[in-house]
Motif scaffolding. Structure first.
Motif, mmCIF file in Angstrom:
data_model
loop_
_atom_site.group_PDB
_atom_site.id
_atom_site.type_symbol
_atom_site.label_atom_id
_atom_site.label_comp_id
_atom_site.label_asym_id
_atom_site.label_seq_id
_atom_site.Cartn_x
_atom_site.Cartn_y
_atom_site.Cartn_z
ATOM 1 N N ALA A 129 -4.914 -7.183 -9.094
ATOM 2 C CA ALA A 129 -4.729 -8.160 -8.009
ATOM 3 C C ALA A 129 -3.269 -8.214 -7.592
ATOM 4 O O ALA A 129 -2.960 -8.200 -6.389
ATOM 5 C CB ALA A 129 -5.217 -9.539 -8.454
ATOM 6 N N MET A 130 -2.368 -8.273 -8.559
ATOM 7 C CA MET A 130 -0.942 -8.338 -8.257
ATOM 8 C C MET A 130 -0.506 -7.109 -7.456
ATOM 9 O O MET A 130 0.225 -7.218 -6.473
ATOM 10 C CB MET A 130 -0.145 -8.438 -9.554
ATOM 11 N N SER A 131 -0.974 -5.948 -7.871
ATOM 12 C CA SER A 131 -0.595 -4.722 -7.180
ATOM 13 C C SER A 131 -1.107 -4.727 -5.738
ATOM 14 O O SER A 131 -0.384 -4.338 -4.813
ATOM 15 C CB SER A 131 -1.142 -3.516 -7.940
ATOM 16 N N TYR A 132 -2.338 -5.165 -5.530
ATOM 17 C CA TYR A 132 -2.887 -5.253 -4.170
ATOM 18 C C TYR A 132 -2.117 -6.270 -3.329
ATOM 19 O O TYR A 132 -1.821 -6.021 -2.155
ATOM 20 C CB TYR A 132 -4.368 -5.621 -4.197
ATOM 21 N N PHE A 133 -1.800 -7.432 -3.913
ATOM 22 C CA PHE A 133 -1.056 -8.449 -3.164
ATOM 23 C C PHE A 133 0.310 -7.927 -2.735
ATOM 24 O O PHE A 133 0.730 -8.132 -1.596
ATOM 25 C CB PHE A 133 -0.887 -9.723 -3.988
ATOM 26 N N VAL A 134 1.007 -7.255 -3.634
ATOM 27 C CA VAL A 134 2.330 -6.708 -3.306
ATOM 28 C C VAL A 134 2.200 -5.645 -2.216
ATOM 29 O O VAL A 134 2.983 -5.625 -1.256
ATOM 30 C CB VAL A 134 3.025 -6.157 -4.568
ATOM 31 N N ALA A 135 1.206 -4.769 -2.349
ATOM 32 C CA ALA A 135 1.010 -3.717 -1.340
ATOM 33 C C ALA A 135 0.694 -4.322 0.024
ATOM 34 O O ALA A 135 1.153 -3.818 1.054
ATOM 35 C CB ALA A 135 -0.109 -2.772 -1.776
ATOM 36 N N GLY A 136 -0.070 -5.399 0.033
ATOM 37 C CA GLY A 136 -0.360 -6.070 1.301
ATOM 38 C C GLY A 136 0.855 -6.771 1.875
ATOM 39 O O GLY A 136 1.093 -6.749 3.088
ATOM 40 N N ALA A 137 1.661 -7.383 1.000
ATOM 41 C CA ALA A 137 2.835 -8.131 1.460
ATOM 42 C C ALA A 137 3.913 -7.216 2.040
ATOM 43 O O ALA A 137 4.566 -7.580 3.024
ATOM 44 C CB ALA A 137 3.413 -8.949 0.309
#
Length: 142
Positions: free
Chosen positions: A93-101
């Motif tokens: 989840a953290m990796s996806y959130f960072v990639a989206g941000a």
């Protein structure tokens, strides 16, 4: 076959059944990433700075094995399994959130929310009580 399933259900208890299910899910997910690598690695740039995606797949598999092992333990000794079950989806989840941000992956927010929802499901399953509510006795003239 039914006797074996009944024995396993009784042996695992309610919390152990959850841990076994999470363990199997994580092993299957990790194996899927090892067998057929994900086509798009953009969402995982954060994780890839620490290790290749293949290593992260083995983290999922290892977490699944630990969860399955902890499923045989009685509460409260099974808590490490729930902690381990929580870590991989939180990392994803953290990796996806960072990639989206940062704009690397347009669907990062949605995928991050999906993995965060799975982490919430792990947390909810960790709150499962081993005992069930007793049935009320039926009163009546029969």
């Amino acid at each position: 076959m039914r006797a074996a399933a009944r024995w396993l259900r009784k042996r695992l208890g309610r919390r152990g059944q959850w841990l076994l299910l999470w363990g199997l899910a994580w092993v299957f997910w990790g194996h899927g990433v090892v067998a057929a690598p994900l086509p798009d690695e953009r969402p995982f740039r954060l994780l890839l700075q620490a290790a290749p995606l293949n290593c992260w797949a083995w983290v999922w598999i290892g977490a699944g094995i630990i969860c399955a092992g902890c499923s045989l333990l009685r509460p409260p000794w099974d808590w490490p399994g729930f902690i381990v079950a929580l870590l991989p989806p939180l990392g994803w989840a953290m990796s996806y959130f960072v990639a989206g941000a940062v704009g690397d992956y347009e669907r990062g927010l949605y995928a991050g929310l999906l993995w965060l929802t799975l982490a919430a499901a792990v947390l909810q399953s960790s709150r499962t009580r081993e005992h069930s509510v007793p049935h009320s006795r039926k009163t009546g003239g029969r």
